[in-house]
Design an enzyme around this catalytic site. Structure first.
Site, PDB file in Angstrom:
ATOM      1  N   PRO A  75       5.198  -2.335   0.889  1.00 48.65           N
ATOM      2  CG  PRO A  75       7.249  -3.040   1.741  1.00 48.65           C
ATOM      3  CD  PRO A  75       6.603  -2.472   0.508  1.00 48.65           C
TER       4      PRO A  75
ATOM      5  CE1 TYR B  63     -10.136  -3.385   9.299  1.00 52.90           C
ATOM      6  CE2 TYR B  63      -8.324  -3.178  10.842  1.00 52.90           C
ATOM      7  CZ  TYR B  63      -9.053  -2.685   9.779  1.00 52.90           C
ATOM      8  OH  TYR B  63      -8.668  -1.502   9.208  1.00 52.90           O
TER       9      TYR B  63
ATOM     10  CB  CYS C  29     -18.054   5.164  26.906  1.00 54.95           C
ATOM     11  SG  CYS C  29     -19.389   5.086  28.044  1.00 54.95           S
ATOM     12  CD  GLU C  30     -18.555   2.490  21.342  1.00 53.47           C
ATOM     13  OE1 GLU C  30     -19.140   1.476  20.910  1.00 53.47           O
ATOM     14  OE2 GLU C  30     -18.923   3.641  21.090  1.00 53.47           O
TER      15      GLU C  30
ATOM     16  CE1 TYR D 271      -2.565   0.596   7.628  1.00 60.02           C
ATOM     17  CE2 TYR D 271      -1.733  -1.614   7.993  1.00 60.02           C
ATOM     18  CZ  TYR D 271      -1.931  -0.542   7.162  1.00 60.02           C
ATOM     19  OH  TYR D 271      -1.498  -0.587   5.860  1.00 60.02           O
TER      20      TYR D 271
ATOM     21  NE  ARG E 256      -4.895  -4.015  12.309  1.00 62.63           N
ATOM     22  CZ  ARG E 256      -4.811  -5.326  12.372  1.00 62.63           C
ATOM     23  NH1 ARG E 256      -4.416  -5.902  13.484  1.00 62.63           N
ATOM     24  NH2 ARG E 256      -5.090  -6.070  11.338  1.00 62.63           N
TER      25      ARG E 256
HETATM   26  C1  LIG Z   1      -2.357   1.081  -2.210  1.00 59.28           C
HETATM   27  C2  LIG Z   1      -1.836   0.449  -0.974  1.00 59.28           C
HETATM   28  N1  LIG Z   1      -0.528   0.178  -0.902  1.00 59.28           N
HETATM   29  C3  LIG Z   1       0.015  -0.371   0.208  1.00 59.28           C
HETATM   30  C4  LIG Z   1      -0.765  -0.700   1.290  1.00 59.28           C
HETATM   31  C5  LIG Z   1      -0.088  -1.298   2.466  1.00 59.28           C
HETATM   32  O1  LIG Z   1      -0.634  -2.470   2.849  1.00 59.28           O
HETATM   33  P1  LIG Z   1       0.049  -3.340   3.983  1.00 59.28           P
HETATM   34  O2  LIG Z   1       0.179  -2.494   5.188  1.00 59.28           O
HETATM   35  O3  LIG Z   1      -0.906  -4.452   4.169  1.00 59.28           O
HETATM   36  O4  LIG Z   1       1.374  -3.785   3.456  1.00 59.28           O
HETATM   37  C6  LIG Z   1      -2.143  -0.462   1.244  1.00 59.28           C
HETATM   38  C7  LIG Z   1      -3.037  -0.850   2.355  1.00 59.28           C
HETATM   39  O5  LIG Z   1      -3.643  -1.913   2.314  1.00 59.28           O
HETATM   40  C8  LIG Z   1      -2.697   0.130   0.091  1.00 59.28           C
HETATM   41  O6  LIG Z   1      -3.991   0.402   0.010  1.00 59.28           O
HETATM   42  N1  LIG Z   2      -6.147  -0.660   8.524  1.00 55.15           N
HETATM   43  C1  LIG Z   2      -6.064  -2.058   8.148  1.00 55.15           C
HETATM   44  C2  LIG Z   2      -5.337  -2.276   6.894  1.00 55.15           C
HETATM   45  C3  LIG Z   2      -5.843  -1.437   5.788  1.00 55.15           C
HETATM   46  C4  LIG Z   2      -4.794  -1.274   4.814  1.00 55.15           C
HETATM   47  C5  LIG Z   2      -4.993  -0.098   3.906  1.00 55.15           C
HETATM   48  N2  LIG Z   2      -5.704  -0.404   2.695  1.00 55.15           N
HETATM   49  C6  LIG Z   2      -5.542  -2.871   9.309  1.00 55.15           C
HETATM   50  O1  LIG Z   2      -5.404  -2.341  10.369  1.00 55.15           O
HETATM   51  O2  LIG Z   2      -5.322  -4.043   9.188  1.00 55.15           O
END
Ligand SMILES: Cc1ncc(COP(=O)(O)O)c(C=O)c1O
Ligand SMILES: N[C@@H](CCCC[NH3+])C(=O)O
Length: 429
Positions: free
Chosen positions: A286, A328, A355-356, A384, A324
């Site tokens: 996690p 997304y 500036c976007e 993130y 984010r």
């Molecule tokens: C290999 C792997 N493990 C764990 C995570 C952690 O994901 P999350 O932050 O959604 O729990 C990620 C990101 O998506 C990942 O790519």
């Molecule tokens: N960066 C993404 C999640 C990617 C997780 C890594 N594979 C977010 O902000 O939601």
């Protein structure tokens, strides 16, 4: 913990206003007690009488030395995906024997660094990487463990940019590519210094539906059973990745940690029996669900501006500290921390200072009447945000403060202008 008193918002007994006065804005604030509680809950609920269990904190979600120390304190392992993440973990004194190194393209230098540091496991992504690891491990003084990332082909329902197990994903090897998978395992088995333990899968991020995780486990179990028979060999480790959702808005109903952990364990136990597997250890990773809800971003409102169809409230940060929403279309809640008792009768588009045109943090935020110098908190920014922050427009990355039991600690200082030119070297003229 968050509380409202006399129109003011408090966190762990400290007012957001006082935190802004002391540390300035924009500011990342983490509720340390909430972080620790979630780590503890993962550690205590992901247990099994049949398997060894490990909770790996996916450090990409939020990484700094303070966070690494908390993970260590709560007996978590660490998932890193680059030499940089690995370096931070090492500098924070994390036990390297609890580190798992992921990534779809680990460089030769990164693999060497991992071997030198003595990390526990390399999670292999492909055949080239397996060969690279075997070659580099020849000079190693101790054996290194390996897992192989399998793409189980599970389509979890989340944003297209964060699904990781669709058929053409760049991550891992599709489970049907049996010949390549066998070659990778044989390559490791023939090496003196590599111990091939089993498999890893990760199906995406911000996943709400427990059925996606059950499908992942069933698919992986069937896959392992097939390979076990075909190769006449057992596998001891199954790493199921992360992806557990967090609560951002009223639309979100994440699965509680206390529910998802036993569900995963029970499904693994059932699959062990159904397919006569020989798994000894199960892992989860996690990231977001440990840190997202414990994090808050605090901004100062500069100007309010009306356009024909909108009313903007401009803040002193933006996509540089939280990409984010732009990347997304992620949705967030917010409040004016000194107007907590006032009616939310206005709608603002919360925009950053980059500036976007796409630098919008919240498209439609219901708030009380906002004015210059009001403080705005955005909730659930702990994952993130800082880890994806940039210096776009040469904005300085905000400071990070941890709060607990009425005390605040500056764990990462605010960048300053000098940091922005620190790496600049030779003058071309
Ligand atoms: C290999 C792997 N493990 C764990 C995570 C952690 O994901 P999350 O932050 O959604 O729990 C990620 C990101 O998506 C990942 O790519
Ligand atoms: N960066 C993404 C999640 C990617 C997780 C890594 N594979 C977010 O902000 O939601």
């Amino acid at each position: 913990m968050i509380q409202t008193k006399n129109n003011q918002l408090y966190i762990e007994g400290l007012s957001f206003k006082d935190l802004a006065d002391q540390y300035g804005t924009p500011l990342y604030i983490y509720d340390q007690a909430a972080l620790e509680k979630r780590m503890e809950t993962y550690y205590n609920t992901f247990t099994s009488p049949l398997f060894e269990t490990k909770v790996l904190y996916a450090s990409k979600a939020f990484l700094c030395k303070a966070m690494v120390k908390l993970a260590q304190k709560h007996s978590l392992c660490l998932d890193v995906v680059s030499g940089g993440e690995l370096y931070i973990a090492k500098q924070a004194g994390f036990n390297m024997d609890r580190v798992y190194f992921h990534g779809n393209n680990k460089t030769e230098a990164e693999l060497r660094q991992a071997i030198d540091y003595g990390v526990h496991t390399i999670v292999l992504d492909n055949l080239d990487e397996a060969k690279r690891l075997v070659r580099l491990s020849q000079n190693s003084t101790k054996p290194i463990h390996a897992l192989l990332r399998i793409n189980p082909g599970i389509e979890a329902h989340t944003h297209a940019y964060i699904v990781t197990a669709h058929i053409d994903s760049k991550f891992g090897i599709l489970k049907s590519e049996i010949d390549t998978i066998e070659t990778i395992i044989q390559t490791c088995d023939e090496a003196d210094n590599v111990i091939f333990d089993g498999f890893h899968a990760h199906i995406g991020s911000q996943i709400f539906d427990p059925k996606a995780f059950i499908a992942e486990i069933e698919t992986m179990a069937e896959f392992i059973a097939t390979l076990q028979k075909k190769m006449e060999r057992t596998f001891s480790v199954l790493d199921l990745g992360g992806g557990f959702a967090a609560y951002y808005t009223q639309e979100d109903a994440p699965i509680p940690i206390e529910t998802i952990c036993p569900l995963i364990v029970n499904t693994c136990e059932a699959m062990q029996e159904k397919y006569s597997l020989s798994l000894k250890e199960i892992l989860i990773e996690p990231g977001r669900s440990i840190v997202a809800e414990a994090g808050y971003s605090l901004y100062t409102i500069g100007s309010i501006k009306k356009t024909p169809h909108k009313q903007y409230a401009f803040v002193d940060g933006g996509m540089s500290d939280n990409i984010r929403p732009a990347l997304y279309q992620a949705a967030y809640r917010s409040d004016l921390v000194e107007k907590m008792d006032q009616e939310k009768k206005e709608t603002y588009c919360i925009a950053g200072k980059c500036c976007e045109s796409g630098d919008i943090l919240i498209e439609r935020a219901s708030l009380p009447l906002a004015e210059e110098n009001d403080l705005l908190v955005v909730y659930t920014t702990g994952a993130y945000g800082y880890s994806m922050a940039s210096n776009y427009n040469a904005l300085c990355i905000p400071a990070i403060v941890f709060v607990k039991d009425g005390q605040s600690k500056l764990v990462v200082r605010r960048q300053c202008f000098e940091d922005l030119i620190e790496k600049d070297m030779e003058d071309p003229v």
